[in-house]
Design a protein around this motif. Structure first.
Motif, mmCIF file in Angstrom:
data_model
loop_
_atom_site.group_PDB
_atom_site.id
_atom_site.type_symbol
_atom_site.label_atom_id
_atom_site.label_comp_id
_atom_site.label_asym_id
_atom_site.label_seq_id
_atom_site.Cartn_x
_atom_site.Cartn_y
_atom_site.Cartn_z
ATOM 1 N N ARG A 22 -0.533 11.554 29.787
ATOM 2 C CA ARG A 22 -1.310 10.347 30.081
ATOM 3 C C ARG A 22 -1.281 9.342 28.931
ATOM 4 N N PHE A 23 -1.117 9.848 27.718
ATOM 5 C CA PHE A 23 -1.130 8.977 26.543
ATOM 6 C C PHE A 23 0.127 9.241 25.714
ATOM 7 N N ALA A 24 0.553 8.239 24.987
ATOM 8 C CA ALA A 24 1.730 8.384 24.122
ATOM 9 C C ALA A 24 1.363 9.199 22.884
ATOM 10 N N HIS A 25 2.128 10.239 22.617
ATOM 11 C CA HIS A 25 1.911 11.053 21.421
ATOM 12 C C HIS A 25 2.221 10.214 20.179
ATOM 13 N N PRO A 26 1.459 10.388 19.099
ATOM 14 C CA PRO A 26 1.745 9.634 17.874
ATOM 15 C C PRO A 26 3.192 9.756 17.409
ATOM 16 N N ALA A 27 3.803 10.921 17.584
ATOM 17 C CA ALA A 27 5.204 11.080 17.192
ATOM 18 C C ALA A 27 6.109 10.188 18.035
ATOM 19 N N VAL A 28 5.744 10.029 19.309
ATOM 20 C CA VAL A 28 6.513 9.134 20.187
ATOM 21 C C VAL A 28 6.355 7.693 19.726
ATOM 22 N N LEU A 29 5.135 7.306 19.369
ATOM 23 C CA LEU A 29 4.894 5.951 18.880
ATOM 24 C C LEU A 29 5.663 5.696 17.586
ATOM 25 N N MET A 30 5.668 6.679 16.695
ATOM 26 C CA MET A 30 6.446 6.553 15.464
ATOM 27 C C MET A 30 7.928 6.370 15.791
ATOM 28 N N GLY A 31 8.406 7.167 16.735
ATOM 29 C CA GLY A 31 9.804 7.064 17.128
ATOM 30 C C GLY A 31 10.137 5.702 17.712
ATOM 31 N N GLN A 32 9.248 5.154 18.519
ATOM 32 C CA GLN A 32 9.471 3.831 19.097
ATOM 33 C C GLN A 32 9.498 2.761 18.014
ATOM 34 N N LEU A 33 8.607 2.880 17.038
ATOM 35 C CA LEU A 33 8.574 1.914 15.940
ATOM 36 C C LEU A 33 9.855 1.983 15.116
ATOM 37 N N ILE A 34 10.287 3.194 14.814
ATOM 38 C CA ILE A 34 11.518 3.365 14.035
ATOM 39 C C ILE A 34 12.726 2.866 14.825
ATOM 40 N N GLY A 35 12.748 3.140 16.121
ATOM 41 C CA GLY A 35 13.828 2.644 16.966
ATOM 42 C C GLY A 35 13.884 1.125 16.980
ATOM 43 N N TRP A 36 12.713 0.478 17.021
ATOM 44 C CA TRP A 36 12.668 -0.980 16.968
ATOM 45 C C TRP A 36 13.208 -1.491 15.636
ATOM 46 N N CYS A 37 12.816 -0.833 14.540
ATOM 47 C CA CYS A 37 13.312 -1.226 13.217
ATOM 48 C C CYS A 37 14.829 -1.056 13.127
#
Length: 302
Positions: A22-37
């Motif tokens: 239901r919610f994005a795991h913090p590790a997933v959010l970190m991965g998305q941020l790194i992918g954007w960078c």
């Protein structure tokens, strides 16, 4: 006592599917941020400098976030955040799943181990599957459990978050490929530095909870690993369980002739050996919990 409670919460609940579906795991959010960078800054002629500035900015943001969370009243949020960032229960479940799959069929086992290793699995035999799971267990015990505990104990939540963003970045961009060799260089080097002590501490703890083999064998073989840190828990696990790990394996269809660690150990590995590894993961966790409790007690008494 915050760390002790977080370790117990992680061991009890792990990563409940009902929550993270239901919610994005913090590790997933970190991965998305790194992918954007990666997509935004991994361009131009100065990729190494861009990569350095990126990992510095990510760590700075993680430290600021850690300070902000720690400044909030009460410690319950701290406990929850730390528990989420630990991986003991999820690691055990993934490794145990390989043992269970090995008892069903080789195909099931290959699919199960493919979830936790980066090497080719489609042509693995059963001992190769078991060996891969055990190696992954040893390495991830260091990266996903002992290192986060260590950095929280030393630097609090800011240091833990900085470690996690660095470790996540290394897993995504810290590869010697044409695309990431320059941009991911700083992330890979910082991750090596941050895992320097935890990897050796993990090896010592594995040694303490297994058969306590001749430490000279671990000291001799660990530095021969292709990674400056992963060889330590892997060598400790190999000698502690008297099994042979590492050895030849395939990446992207190319066979790599890596030497065995503890080459005289048992090579015909199976589900029982994977389950012995799971027991070792819990024993090492229990030792870490005891050390965390004693540290908390010492602080309270002082």
């Amino acid at each position: 006592m915050t760390l002790v409670l977080a370790m117990l919460l992680d061991a009890l609940l792990g990563e409940p599917r009902w929550l993270w579906s239901r919610f994005a795991h913090p590790a997933v959010l970190m991965g998305q941020l790194i992918g954007w960078c990666d997509a935004r800054f991994n361009t131009g002629e100065h990729k190494k400098r861009s990569g350095l500035l990126t990992i510095v900015a990510l760590c700075a943001a993680a430290i600021i976030l850690g300070w902000a969370i720690e400044s909030m009243p009460g410690s319950l949020l701290d406990v929850i955040v730390i528990a989420i960032l630990l991986a003991q229960r999820s690691l055990v479940e993934h490794v145990q799943a390989v043992a269970d799959a090995l008892r069903l069929s080789l195909g099931d086992a290959r699919r199960s181990v493919a979830m936790i290793v980066g090497r080719d699995t489609k042509d693995m035999d059963a001992p190769g599957v078991a060996r891969s799971a055990i190696e992954s267990a040893a390495e991830n015990l260091s990266d996903g459990v002992i290192a986060p505990i260590f950095w929280f104990a030393i630097t609090g939540l800011p240091g833990l978050l900085a470690y996690k963003i660095t470790n996540t970045a290394d897993s995504m961009i810290g590869y010697r490929t044409p695309k990431h060799e320059d941009f991911g260089w700083a992330a890979a080097k910082l991750d090596d530095l941050l895992n320097l002590i935890p990897a050796r501490l993990t090896a010592l703890m594995i040694w303490a909870v297994t058969s306590r083999p001749d430490p000279r064998a671990i000291l001799r073989e660990a530095p021969l690993h292709r990674s400056p840190n992963a060889g330590w828990p892997e060598a400790a696990m190999a000698h502690g369980l008297d099994i042979a790990l590492s050895g030849p394996r395939s990446y992207d269809g190319v066979l790599q002739a890596y030497p065995f660690v503890n080459a005289e150990g048992e090579r015909t590995l199976g589900p029982d050996d994977v389950e012995r590894t799971v027991q070792t993961l819990w024993r090492t966790w229990a030792l870490a919990l005891a050390l965390a409790f004693m540290g908390a007690l010492a602080v309270w008494l002082s």
